[in-house]
Motif scaffolding. Sequence first.
Motif, PDB file in Angstrom:
ATOM      1  N   LEU A  73     -41.235  -5.279 -20.872  1.00  0.00           N
ATOM      2  CA  LEU A  73     -40.239  -4.486 -20.153  1.00  0.00           C
ATOM      3  C   LEU A  73     -40.278  -4.798 -18.657  1.00  0.00           C
ATOM      4  O   LEU A  73     -39.227  -4.933 -18.016  1.00  0.00           O
ATOM      5  N   LEU A  74     -41.492  -4.932 -18.091  1.00  0.00           N
ATOM      6  CA  LEU A  74     -41.613  -5.264 -16.673  1.00  0.00           C
ATOM      7  C   LEU A  74     -40.965  -6.623 -16.385  1.00  0.00           C
ATOM      8  O   LEU A  74     -40.243  -6.780 -15.390  1.00  0.00           O
ATOM      9  N   LEU A  75     -41.228  -7.610 -17.248  1.00  0.00           N
ATOM     10  CA  LEU A  75     -40.626  -8.929 -17.072  1.00  0.00           C
ATOM     11  C   LEU A  75     -39.103  -8.840 -17.135  1.00  0.00           C
ATOM     12  O   LEU A  75     -38.392  -9.455 -16.320  1.00  0.00           O
ATOM     13  N   THR A  76     -38.589  -8.066 -18.073  1.00  0.00           N
ATOM     14  CA  THR A  76     -37.138  -7.902 -18.204  1.00  0.00           C
ATOM     15  C   THR A  76     -36.540  -7.258 -16.966  1.00  0.00           C
ATOM     16  O   THR A  76     -35.497  -7.701 -16.455  1.00  0.00           O
ATOM     17  N   VAL A  77     -37.192  -6.202 -16.474  1.00  0.00           N
ATOM     18  CA  VAL A  77     -36.676  -5.501 -15.291  1.00  0.00           C
ATOM     19  C   VAL A  77     -36.682  -6.415 -14.069  1.00  0.00           C
ATOM     20  O   VAL A  77     -35.704  -6.471 -13.305  1.00  0.00           O
ATOM     21  N   ILE A  78     -37.775  -7.152 -13.868  1.00  0.00           N
ATOM     22  CA  ILE A  78     -37.868  -8.034 -12.700  1.00  0.00           C
ATOM     23  C   ILE A  78     -36.825  -9.149 -12.765  1.00  0.00           C
ATOM     24  O   ILE A  78     -36.129  -9.430 -11.774  1.00  0.00           O
ATOM     25  N   MET A  79     -36.673  -9.784 -13.926  1.00  0.00           N
ATOM     26  CA  MET A  79     -35.704 -10.877 -14.035  1.00  0.00           C
ATOM     27  C   MET A  79     -34.277 -10.354 -13.879  1.00  0.00           C
ATOM     28  O   MET A  79     -33.425 -11.016 -13.270  1.00  0.00           O
ATOM     29  N   THR A  80     -34.010  -9.170 -14.404  1.00  0.00           N
ATOM     30  CA  THR A  80     -32.683  -8.588 -14.235  1.00  0.00           C
ATOM     31  C   THR A  80     -32.419  -8.242 -12.777  1.00  0.00           C
ATOM     32  O   THR A  80     -31.339  -8.531 -12.234  1.00  0.00           O
ATOM     33  N   ALA A  81     -33.417  -7.640 -12.113  1.00  0.00           N
ATOM     34  CA  ALA A  81     -33.249  -7.264 -10.706  1.00  0.00           C
ATOM     35  C   ALA A  81     -33.059  -8.490  -9.820  1.00  0.00           C
ATOM     36  O   ALA A  81     -32.192  -8.508  -8.930  1.00  0.00           O
ATOM     37  N   VAL A  82     -33.859  -9.529 -10.055  1.00  0.00           N
ATOM     38  CA  VAL A  82     -33.722 -10.753  -9.267  1.00  0.00           C
ATOM     39  C   VAL A  82     -32.356 -11.393  -9.507  1.00  0.00           C
ATOM     40  O   VAL A  82     -31.689 -11.857  -8.565  1.00  0.00           O
ATOM     41  N   GLY A  83     -31.920 -11.421 -10.756  1.00  0.00           N
ATOM     42  CA  GLY A  83     -30.608 -11.989 -11.064  1.00  0.00           C
ATOM     43  C   GLY A  83     -29.484 -11.239 -10.367  1.00  0.00           C
ATOM     44  O   GLY A  83     -28.563 -11.853  -9.809  1.00  0.00           O
ATOM     45  N   LEU A  84     -29.548  -9.907 -10.369  1.00  0.00           N
ATOM     46  CA  LEU A  84     -28.520  -9.110  -9.704  1.00  0.00           C
ATOM     47  C   LEU A  84     -28.560  -9.315  -8.193  1.00  0.00           C
ATOM     48  O   LEU A  84     -27.511  -9.380  -7.532  1.00  0.00           O
ATOM     49  N   ALA A  85     -29.791  -9.407  -7.639  1.00  0.00           N
ATOM     50  CA  ALA A  85     -29.917  -9.622  -6.192  1.00  0.00           C
ATOM     51  C   ALA A  85     -29.340 -10.969  -5.790  1.00  0.00           C
ATOM     52  O   ALA A  85     -28.638 -11.084  -4.769  1.00  0.00           O
ATOM     53  N   ILE A  86     -29.612 -12.014  -6.581  1.00  0.00           N
ATOM     54  CA  ILE A  86     -29.064 -13.342  -6.280  1.00  0.00           C
ATOM     55  C   ILE A  86     -27.543 -13.324  -6.372  1.00  0.00           C
ATOM     56  O   ILE A  86     -26.837 -13.889  -5.518  1.00  0.00           O
ATOM     57  N   PHE A  87     -27.023 -12.672  -7.397  1.00  0.00           N
ATOM     58  CA  PHE A  87     -25.569 -12.584  -7.546  1.00  0.00           C
ATOM     59  C   PHE A  87     -24.940 -11.889  -6.341  1.00  0.00           C
ATOM     60  O   PHE A  87     -23.933 -12.355  -5.785  1.00  0.00           O
ATOM     61  N   ALA A  88     -25.538 -10.764  -5.912  1.00  0.00           N
ATOM     62  CA  ALA A  88     -25.003 -10.032  -4.760  1.00  0.00           C
ATOM     63  C   ALA A  88     -25.076 -10.875  -3.493  1.00  0.00           C
ATOM     64  O   ALA A  88     -24.130 -10.889  -2.682  1.00  0.00           O
ATOM     65  N   LEU A  89     -26.185 -11.619  -3.327  1.00  0.00           N
ATOM     66  CA  LEU A  89     -26.345 -12.455  -2.144  1.00  0.00           C
ATOM     67  C   LEU A  89     -25.319 -13.582  -2.121  1.00  0.00           C
ATOM     68  O   LEU A  89     -24.696 -13.864  -1.076  1.00  0.00           O
ATOM     69  N   VAL A  90     -25.096 -14.221  -3.247  1.00  0.00           N
ATOM     70  CA  VAL A  90     -24.126 -15.310  -3.327  1.00  0.00           C
ATOM     71  C   VAL A  90     -22.714 -14.783  -3.036  1.00  0.00           C
ATOM     72  O   VAL A  90     -21.931 -15.413  -2.294  1.00  0.00           O
TER      73      VAL A  90
END
Length: 309
Positions: A25-42
């Motif tokens: 679950l921690l891995l899923t949350v971190i990868m999802t959060a990083v993916g959303l952050a990258i999308f927002a930054l782009v």
Amino acid sequence: MTSELGEFGAQSALRVFGPNAEAALLLTVIMTAVGLAIFALVMAFVWLAARRGGQPRTWWIWGGGLVFPLVTILALFVFSSITLRAIARTDPDATVIEVTGHQYWWDVIYDPDGRAIRDANEIVVPVGEPVTFRLKTADVIHSFWVPSLGGKLDMIPGRTNSFTLTASEAGRFRGQCAEFCGLSHPKMAFEVVAVPPEDFAAFLDRLEGEARDAARPELLDGKQVFLDAGCAACHQIRGVAEGARIGPDLTRVGGRAALGAGMWRMNKGNLAGWIADVSDMKPGAQMPDYNHLSGPDLRALAAWLESLK
């Protein structure tokens, strides 16, 4: 209706009760959060570029288009590799339970290297103690998955795959076959029941013994129907019919919460319906329909099976 061990459990990867599930679950949350952050930054950079116009600067291309993705992906790869390696690790001192997938049920053997106590479709484990699952298949590829306790592991013909799970709390945790295995794949579930260690030891002692029915005189007719109808050719009931391995062990069938590999409540009505018309309740199941039994015989057989604890 409940079994002697309680109510049905829920199936959720977001409600975790073990270290493997917590890590996943921690891995899923971190990868999802990083993916959303990258999308927002782009998207922010796209908006900024569209607003300012002009030619892009070289360092933006190298930094944003090459360095940043490489660093981010490498960091996620290292973290996920460490997490998945820890999840896949087996404990040599853990209790061993062997589970074999069939179309469409689960054969369970406790202590396969010692007492080899057989059961089916419901797995009891001790709370707070590691359990290594040895996973096999008798036919096609299946996949063993209890999302509240850990990740998936495939059951591949000709191979034995193993991983270790630990339940941190008592409860019932629903599992599911996670690999399409035939017509009734969606109806191939099971439950892991986590109990205190002393209750687990007592459970194994009871399971090793002969079938315990309610010992009422009216149930004797059901036992005789079981023998006369040829059910013992496929199903073992210790103390009544020994040695059959084609179908699930029924020694404590009435003590399980579910019928048909986690699909229906265990009660006399569902048992009678299963016996008479299993092909309707689970298409593709290997068990034949016994709709030729008379009404009294069918009810007697269902009542006796339901009494087996």
